[in-house]
Design an enzyme around this catalytic site. Structure first.
Site, PDB file in Angstrom:
ATOM      1  CE1 TYR A   1      -4.439   1.227   0.623  1.00 31.26           C
ATOM      2  CE2 TYR A   1      -3.127   3.057   1.450  1.00 31.26           C
ATOM      3  CZ  TYR A   1      -4.334   2.554   0.990  1.00 31.26           C
ATOM      4  OH  TYR A   1      -5.443   3.370   0.927  1.00 31.26           O
TER       5      TYR A   1
ATOM      6  CE1 TYR B   1      -5.575   5.868  -1.497  1.00 30.15           C
ATOM      7  CE2 TYR B   1      -7.528   7.193  -1.926  1.00 30.15           C
ATOM      8  CZ  TYR B   1      -6.696   6.536  -1.041  1.00 30.15           C
ATOM      9  OH  TYR B   1      -6.992   6.545   0.302  1.00 30.15           O
TER      10      TYR B   1
END
Length: 388
Positions: free
Chosen positions: A297, A341
């Site tokens: 991430y 994203y």
């Protein structure tokens, strides 16, 4: 405290389908429409129909309720529905929830989804503008009056301490940005397709919240992503080779807050990631050397380095050198810095593509993939593997 023994979930569920919308800066449609498109695409990828679905999992932040998505996608009765909190920290936990459901027999086909207009609608990067009274909101009261209003400013505090503790400069973060953008340049689905960057580009980008520059910060994206989870047995009979859930974990550290855990004993690591790492290694029986590809991430580059350190790929303060050496393929889709994203859900999809052998930046013989979710918040992770 972490689990004392491996849990019983490993190997009992698999990701059988993945689907996404276009990733854009202005989708021109509702978040519900994005969610339904992603769900239908994932089911089609798996070779399943909406009527096969009996479970749905999403994020507490998602604006499209499970029953509404079920209606709009043509899904019938549901026997399982669930939501996971803490923003991007929920990503891998949605698959964990789905895997628990199918392993326990309360559902057989569960779709996990996340869809938002995060660029054209609500922009998380704009920071705290309105906050209803809550315990979480009260915790922010210790930071907001001093100007820490945005996720970048919260992460900058930890990043600055990290640099100070290990005698590093902000340029060390550039290795993550350059790596992500190199992979994104080869990915037609990525927003930054055909647009690699150099370390000099990173160093020349403007400050956002020192020591974070523009190219240390992820994108803001409109789009949706969904994954289909079912039993390992059923997955073997579907359209693609299954990505078996070898381990799934959630973790919150001591004195945990949501991106503002500044009152811990130290600020140079991510204790919540350490909790997840210990559980994933224990249940899967694997170690860092066994991982073929990692999807970490990357909402902000410093936390990628800290994740590598928490998982044991390198020592404290060595994450930048580890990424620069290129020993482990990381974020081969371009990450949230380069592709989109999507609160980490697109990273799960990339791990599945790697195990199928269909990634645009394919790692030869990839059989074990590590995926992580949002950091700085209570988080989650997965180890996915081929069906061997």
């Amino acid at each position: 405290m972490s689990l004392l023994r491996p849990d019983g979930l490993g190997g009992r569920a698999a990701v059988a389908g993945i689907g996404a919308t276009e990733f854009s800066k202005d989708s021109g449609r509702s978040e519900l429409s994005l969610a339904v498109e992603a769900v239908r695409a994932a089911l089609d990828d798996a070779g399943l129909a909406p009527g096969d679905v009996d479970g749905l999992v999403t994020f507490t932040m998602d604006t499209s309720p499970e029953i509404t998505v079920a209606q709009a996608a043509g899904i019938g009765e549901l026997t399982f529905f669930s939501r996971v909190h803490y923003g991007g920290g929920a990503a891998c936990a949605t698959v964990q929830q789905a895997a628990l459901a199918v392993a326990a027999g309360v559902a057989e086909v569960v779709v996990c989804y996340r869809a938002f207009n995060e660029r054209s609608g609500r922009r998380f990067g704009s920071g705290v503008q309105r906050r209803e009274p809550s315990a979480e909101g009260a915790a922010l009261g210790w930071q907001l009056p001093f100007g820490l209003l945005t996720p970048a400013s919260w992460v900058a505090m930890t990043a600055q301490r990290y640099l100070h503790a290990y005698g590093l400069t902000p340029e060390v973060f550039g290795h993550v940005a350059v790596t992500d953008r190199r992979y994104a340049a080869n990915n037609p689905a990525a927003y930054f397709h055909g647009k690699p960057i150099t370390l000099a580009d990173h160093a020349a980008s403007r400050w956002i919240a020192e020591p974070l520059r523009l190219l240390d910060c992820c994108q803001e994206t409109d789009g949706g992503q969904a994954v289909v989870v079912t039993t390992a047995e059923r997955a073997r009979d579907l359209r693609h080779p299954p990505a078996v859930v070898l381990a799934a974990a959630q973790g919150a550290g001591r004195r945990q807050e949501a991106m503002t855990s500044f009152y811990r004993d130290g600020l140079t690591g991510l204790p919540e990631t350490g909790v997840v790492a210990r559980q994933l290694w224990q249940t899967s029986g694997l170690r860092p050397a066994d991982v073929d590809v990692a999807v970490l991430y990357d909402h902000f580059t410093p936390f990628v380095l800290m994740q590598l350190e928490e998982f044991g790929f390198c020592g404290p303060g060595e994450g930048g050198d580890f990424v620069a050496a290129g020993a482990l393929p990381i974020n081969t889709h371009g990450g949230q810095l380069g592709e989109a994203y999507l609160h980490g859900m697109n990273g799960i999809a990339e791990a599945v593509r790697q195990l199928r052998g269909t990634s645009v930046n394919q790692v030869p013989g990839a059989a074990r993939a590590l995926v992580t979710a949002g950091t700085g918040v209570p988080t989650s992770g997965l180890v996915l593997g081929t069906d061997t």
